[in-house]
Design a protein around this motif. Structure first.
Motif, PDB file in Angstrom:
ATOM      1  N   VAL A  42      46.415   2.432 -39.762  1.00  0.00           N
ATOM      2  CA  VAL A  42      46.659   1.390 -38.765  1.00  0.00           C
ATOM      3  C   VAL A  42      45.479   1.355 -37.799  1.00  0.00           C
ATOM      4  N   VAL A  43      44.884   0.151 -37.657  1.00  0.00           N
ATOM      5  CA  VAL A  43      43.764  -0.047 -36.743  1.00  0.00           C
ATOM      6  C   VAL A  43      44.087  -1.276 -35.903  1.00  0.00           C
ATOM      7  N   GLY A  44      44.510  -1.053 -34.656  1.00  0.00           N
ATOM      8  CA  GLY A  44      44.870  -2.163 -33.780  1.00  0.00           C
ATOM      9  C   GLY A  44      46.058  -2.936 -34.327  1.00  0.00           C
ATOM     10  N   ASP A  45      45.879  -4.234 -34.537  1.00  0.00           N
ATOM     11  CA  ASP A  45      46.969  -5.053 -35.070  1.00  0.00           C
ATOM     12  C   ASP A  45      46.822  -5.284 -36.577  1.00  0.00           C
ATOM     13  N   SER A  46      46.005  -4.459 -37.240  1.00  0.00           N
ATOM     14  CA  SER A  46      45.782  -4.570 -38.682  1.00  0.00           C
ATOM     15  C   SER A  46      46.113  -3.258 -39.378  1.00  0.00           C
ATOM     16  N   LEU A  69      41.820  -3.121 -48.571  1.00  0.00           N
ATOM     17  CA  LEU A  69      42.472  -4.397 -48.293  1.00  0.00           C
ATOM     18  C   LEU A  69      42.951  -4.368 -46.857  1.00  0.00           C
ATOM     19  N   LYS A  70      42.756  -5.459 -46.144  1.00  0.00           N
ATOM     20  CA  LYS A  70      43.157  -5.535 -44.736  1.00  0.00           C
ATOM     21  C   LYS A  70      44.292  -6.540 -44.606  1.00  0.00           C
ATOM     22  N   THR A  71      45.393  -6.112 -43.975  1.00  0.00           N
ATOM     23  CA  THR A  71      46.522  -7.005 -43.716  1.00  0.00           C
ATOM     24  C   THR A  71      46.907  -6.906 -42.254  1.00  0.00           C
ATOM     25  N   ALA A  72      47.669  -7.881 -41.807  1.00  0.00           N
ATOM     26  CA  ALA A  72      48.208  -7.829 -40.448  1.00  0.00           C
ATOM     27  C   ALA A  72      49.300  -6.763 -40.385  1.00  0.00           C
ATOM     28  N   LYS A  73      49.465  -6.161 -39.225  1.00  0.00           N
ATOM     29  CA  LYS A  73      50.484  -5.119 -39.063  1.00  0.00           C
ATOM     30  C   LYS A  73      51.886  -5.710 -39.077  1.00  0.00           C
ATOM     31  N   THR A  83      59.750 -11.144 -37.417  1.00  0.00           N
ATOM     32  CA  THR A  83      58.567 -10.482 -37.956  1.00  0.00           C
ATOM     33  C   THR A  83      58.978  -9.209 -38.681  1.00  0.00           C
ATOM     34  N   THR A  84      58.190  -8.857 -39.677  1.00  0.00           N
ATOM     35  CA  THR A  84      58.403  -7.634 -40.444  1.00  0.00           C
ATOM     36  C   THR A  84      57.172  -6.758 -40.277  1.00  0.00           C
ATOM     37  N   SER A  85      57.389  -5.485 -39.943  1.00  0.00           N
ATOM     38  CA  SER A  85      56.286  -4.546 -39.786  1.00  0.00           C
ATOM     39  C   SER A  85      55.915  -3.966 -41.150  1.00  0.00           C
ATOM     40  N   LEU A  86      54.619  -3.915 -41.432  1.00  0.00           N
ATOM     41  CA  LEU A  86      54.136  -3.349 -42.693  1.00  0.00           C
ATOM     42  C   LEU A  86      53.685  -1.894 -42.545  1.00  0.00           C
ATOM     43  N   VAL A  87      53.979  -1.284 -41.404  1.00  0.00           N
ATOM     44  CA  VAL A  87      53.507   0.077 -41.156  1.00  0.00           C
ATOM     45  C   VAL A  87      54.133   1.076 -42.126  1.00  0.00           C
TER      46      VAL A  87
END
Length: 96
Positions: A42-46, A69-73, A83-87
């Motif tokens: 996790v880097v910021g909101d990504s 691969l970079k996705t939104a958090k 919203t759904t968190s991908l963390v």
């Protein structure tokens, strides 16, 4: 009917009696193998989804590559306000 039940019982016992062979990772020949590492950072909101691969042959490293691969958090489904968190999304691996 009595014979069919006996045959089905025998088939069930034979099919359940065999144990599947399991291979521990420690016993696999590491001289020639493909090593794959998956991790998420996790880097910021990504979220960075990092896949690293190393290919070994006869004890020597042949090649290696890392893909990211970079996705939104947090993501929204189309037409949905929640919203759904991908963390903590699980990782599924398919081997072909």
């Amino acid at each position: 009917m009595k014979y069919i039940l006996s045959i089905l019982t025998a088939i069930t016992l034979v099919s359940c009696g065999g144990e599947s062979k399991k291979t521990d990772l420690e016993t696999i020949d590491k001289q020639s193998a493909r090593e794959v590492t998956l991790k998420s950072v996790v880097v910021g909101d990504s979220i960075l989804h990092i896949t690293s691969q190393k290919i070994w042959a006869n004890g020597q490293l042949i090649t290696q590559k890392t893909d990211t691969l970079k996705t939104a958090k947090d993501v929204k489904a189309w037409g949905d306000n929640a919203t759904t968190s991908l963390v903590k999304v699980p990782i599924y691996v398919t081997v072909e």
